[in-house]
Design a protein around this motif. Structure first.
Motif, mmCIF file in Angstrom:
data_model
loop_
_atom_site.group_PDB
_atom_site.id
_atom_site.type_symbol
_atom_site.label_atom_id
_atom_site.label_comp_id
_atom_site.label_asym_id
_atom_site.label_seq_id
_atom_site.Cartn_x
_atom_site.Cartn_y
_atom_site.Cartn_z
ATOM 1 N N GLU A 67 17.656 60.807 1.219
ATOM 2 C CA GLU A 67 16.550 60.827 2.171
ATOM 3 C C GLU A 67 15.211 60.641 1.474
ATOM 4 O O GLU A 67 14.311 59.996 2.003
ATOM 5 N N LEU A 68 15.074 61.201 0.285
ATOM 6 C CA LEU A 68 13.826 61.035 -0.446
ATOM 7 C C LEU A 68 13.635 59.578 -0.864
ATOM 8 O O LEU A 68 12.536 59.027 -0.727
ATOM 9 N N LEU A 69 14.695 58.940 -1.350
ATOM 10 C CA LEU A 69 14.586 57.534 -1.738
ATOM 11 C C LEU A 69 14.282 56.645 -0.535
ATOM 12 O O LEU A 69 13.450 55.736 -0.615
ATOM 13 N N ILE A 70 14.949 56.903 0.583
ATOM 14 C CA ILE A 70 14.687 56.106 1.781
ATOM 15 C C ILE A 70 13.254 56.322 2.251
ATOM 16 O O ILE A 70 12.542 55.389 2.602
ATOM 17 N N SER A 71 12.805 57.574 2.223
ATOM 18 C CA SER A 71 11.454 57.853 2.712
ATOM 19 C C SER A 71 10.394 57.239 1.812
ATOM 20 O O SER A 71 9.363 56.783 2.271
ATOM 21 N N ALA A 72 10.648 57.204 0.511
ATOM 22 C CA ALA A 72 9.647 56.677 -0.410
ATOM 23 C C ALA A 72 9.658 55.161 -0.467
ATOM 24 O O ALA A 72 8.617 54.528 -0.593
ATOM 25 N N THR A 73 10.839 54.561 -0.386
ATOM 26 C CA THR A 73 10.930 53.117 -0.575
ATOM 27 C C THR A 73 11.086 52.346 0.719
ATOM 28 O O THR A 73 10.817 51.156 0.760
ATOM 29 N N GLY A 74 11.553 53.015 1.769
ATOM 30 C CA GLY A 74 11.791 52.298 3.021
ATOM 31 C C GLY A 74 13.099 51.539 3.007
ATOM 32 O O GLY A 74 13.421 50.839 3.951
ATOM 33 N N LYS A 75 13.863 51.669 1.909
ATOM 34 C CA LYS A 75 15.140 50.968 1.805
ATOM 35 C C LYS A 75 16.244 51.881 2.312
ATOM 36 O O LYS A 75 16.128 53.084 2.309
ATOM 37 N N PRO A 81 13.345 52.486 9.256
ATOM 38 C CA PRO A 81 12.375 52.223 8.201
ATOM 39 C C PRO A 81 11.989 53.517 7.481
ATOM 40 O O PRO A 81 12.464 54.589 7.829
ATOM 41 N N GLY A 82 11.121 53.396 6.498
ATOM 42 C CA GLY A 82 10.676 54.565 5.750
ATOM 43 C C GLY A 82 10.063 55.619 6.652
ATOM 44 O O GLY A 82 9.530 55.311 7.722
ATOM 45 N N PHE A 83 10.135 56.854 6.241
ATOM 46 C CA PHE A 83 9.609 57.956 7.032
ATOM 47 C C PHE A 83 8.083 57.965 6.992
ATOM 48 O O PHE A 83 7.463 57.381 6.107
ATOM 49 N N THR A 84 7.502 58.663 7.925
ATOM 50 C CA THR A 84 6.052 58.844 7.890
ATOM 51 C C THR A 84 5.702 59.812 6.779
ATOM 52 O O THR A 84 6.572 60.506 6.243
ATOM 53 N N LYS A 85 4.436 59.874 6.441
ATOM 54 C CA LYS A 85 4.001 60.759 5.359
ATOM 55 C C LYS A 85 4.265 62.222 5.707
ATOM 56 O O LYS A 85 4.611 63.024 4.841
ATOM 57 N N VAL A 86 4.157 62.581 6.969
ATOM 58 C CA VAL A 86 4.428 63.961 7.397
ATOM 59 C C VAL A 86 5.904 64.288 7.199
ATOM 60 O O VAL A 86 6.252 65.367 6.704
ATOM 61 N N GLU A 87 6.785 63.339 7.553
ATOM 62 C CA GLU A 87 8.226 63.563 7.369
ATOM 63 C C GLU A 87 8.570 63.642 5.877
ATOM 64 O O GLU A 87 9.408 64.445 5.471
ATOM 65 N N GLN A 88 7.918 62.808 5.087
ATOM 66 C CA GLN A 88 8.128 62.863 3.641
ATOM 67 C C GLN A 88 7.701 64.223 3.093
ATOM 68 O O GLN A 88 8.393 64.814 2.266
ATOM 69 N N GLU A 90 7.520 67.079 4.698
ATOM 70 C CA GLU A 90 8.463 68.107 5.160
ATOM 71 C C GLU A 90 9.736 68.100 4.317
ATOM 72 O O GLU A 90 10.254 69.146 3.946
ATOM 73 N N HIS A 91 10.227 66.903 4.032
ATOM 74 C CA HIS A 91 11.438 66.802 3.211
ATOM 75 C C HIS A 91 11.163 67.305 1.787
ATOM 76 O O HIS A 91 11.986 67.997 1.189
ATOM 77 N N ALA A 92 10.003 66.977 1.232
ATOM 78 C CA ALA A 92 9.641 67.444 -0.107
ATOM 79 C C ALA A 92 9.539 68.966 -0.130
ATOM 80 O O ALA A 92 9.954 69.608 -1.101
ATOM 81 N N LYS A 93 9.002 69.541 0.930
ATOM 82 C CA LYS A 93 8.892 71.006 1.010
ATOM 83 C C LYS A 93 10.284 71.638 1.007
ATOM 84 O O LYS A 93 10.515 72.647 0.333
ATOM 85 N N LYS A 94 11.223 71.029 1.713
ATOM 86 C CA LYS A 94 12.598 71.550 1.731
ATOM 87 C C LYS A 94 13.220 71.467 0.335
ATOM 88 O O LYS A 94 13.927 72.379 -0.094
ATOM 89 N N LEU A 95 12.977 70.354 -0.361
ATOM 90 C CA LEU A 95 13.505 70.215 -1.719
ATOM 91 C C LEU A 95 12.913 71.285 -2.637
ATOM 92 O O LEU A 95 13.615 71.881 -3.448
ATOM 93 N N ILE A 120 2.305 62.826 -2.240
ATOM 94 C CA ILE A 120 2.820 63.027 -0.885
ATOM 95 C C ILE A 120 2.836 64.513 -0.562
ATOM 96 O O ILE A 120 2.406 64.936 0.500
ATOM 97 N N TRP A 121 3.350 65.315 -1.505
ATOM 98 C CA TRP A 121 3.386 66.765 -1.292
ATOM 99 C C TRP A 121 3.435 67.469 -2.627
ATOM 100 O O TRP A 121 4.056 67.003 -3.583
ATOM 101 N N GLU A 122 2.760 68.595 -2.686
ATOM 102 C CA GLU A 122 2.842 69.508 -3.821
ATOM 103 C C GLU A 122 2.686 70.919 -3.278
ATOM 104 O O GLU A 122 2.065 71.109 -2.227
ATOM 105 N N PRO A 123 3.254 71.901 -3.932
ATOM 106 C CA PRO A 123 3.176 73.270 -3.409
ATOM 107 C C PRO A 123 1.739 73.783 -3.449
ATOM 108 O O PRO A 123 0.931 73.326 -4.252
ATOM 109 N N PRO A 124 1.435 74.737 -2.596
ATOM 110 C CA PRO A 124 0.087 75.319 -2.617
ATOM 111 C C PRO A 124 -0.197 75.967 -3.972
ATOM 112 O O PRO A 124 0.664 76.596 -4.565
ATOM 113 N N GLY A 125 -1.405 75.775 -4.464
ATOM 114 C CA GLY A 125 -1.795 76.353 -5.750
ATOM 115 C C GLY A 125 -1.320 75.552 -6.945
ATOM 116 O O GLY A 125 -1.372 76.032 -8.073
#
Length: 149
Positions: A67-75, A81-88, A90-95, A120-125
């Motif tokens: 899911e991360l590869l599909i969201s980042a590359t759109g492949k 197609p690739g996920f929106t930045k919000v979906e990316q 959310e997925h990064a937060k789950k990881l 795209i995402w990084e943890p708070p702090g």
């Protein structure tokens, strides 16, 4: 007769003293333990190596997440197609939550970013800044497709 008795007692006392001293010295001598520091160091290095391999394996699994590869590359799925930045994000937060559990690797630095150095995402702090990405060796290795342990 007195001298025979005296000589017998003195020889017996001498044998007891010398024999007792030899027995006590032999029994209380430290057994040769070999080079115990080298053994402990070798055991520690093996432990560190196993932990490092486990952490690297976990990171490789995360970096190859479908899911991360599909969201980042759109492949991937042509109909999806690739996920929106919000979906990316959310997925990064789950990881991140998956690796930050009680028995997880608890990374000091975690970020999902694009090849164009957009975070795209990084943890708070997080100490990472977007301006730091082009200079980080770990980010360069990730952009080239390898893992930075």
């Amino acid at each position: 007769m007195f001298f025979k008795f005296l000589l017998g007692c003195l020889s017996l006392a001498t044998l007891l003293i010398v024999g007792g001293t030899l027995v006590v010295r032999n029994e209380t001598k430290l057994k040769d333990r070999g080079n115990y520091l080298a053994t402990a160091q070798r055991r520690l290095e093996g432990y560190v190596e196993r932990v490092g391999r486990g952490m690297t394996g976990t990171l490789e699994q995360l970096s190859n997440d479908d899911e991360l590869l599909i969201s980042a590359t759109g492949k991937g799925d042509p109909g999806k197609p690739g996920f929106t930045k919000v979906e990316q994000a959310e997925h990064a937060k789950k990881l991140y939550e998956a690796v930050s559990t009680k028995n997880g690797i608890k990374p000091d630095l975690f970020a999902i970013f694009t090849k164009g150095n957009d975070i795209i995402w990084e943890p708070p702090g997080s100490p990472l800044l977007a301006s730091d990405l082009p200079e980080l060796g770990a980010a360069e290795k990730a952009r080239n497709g390898s893992v930075f342990a």
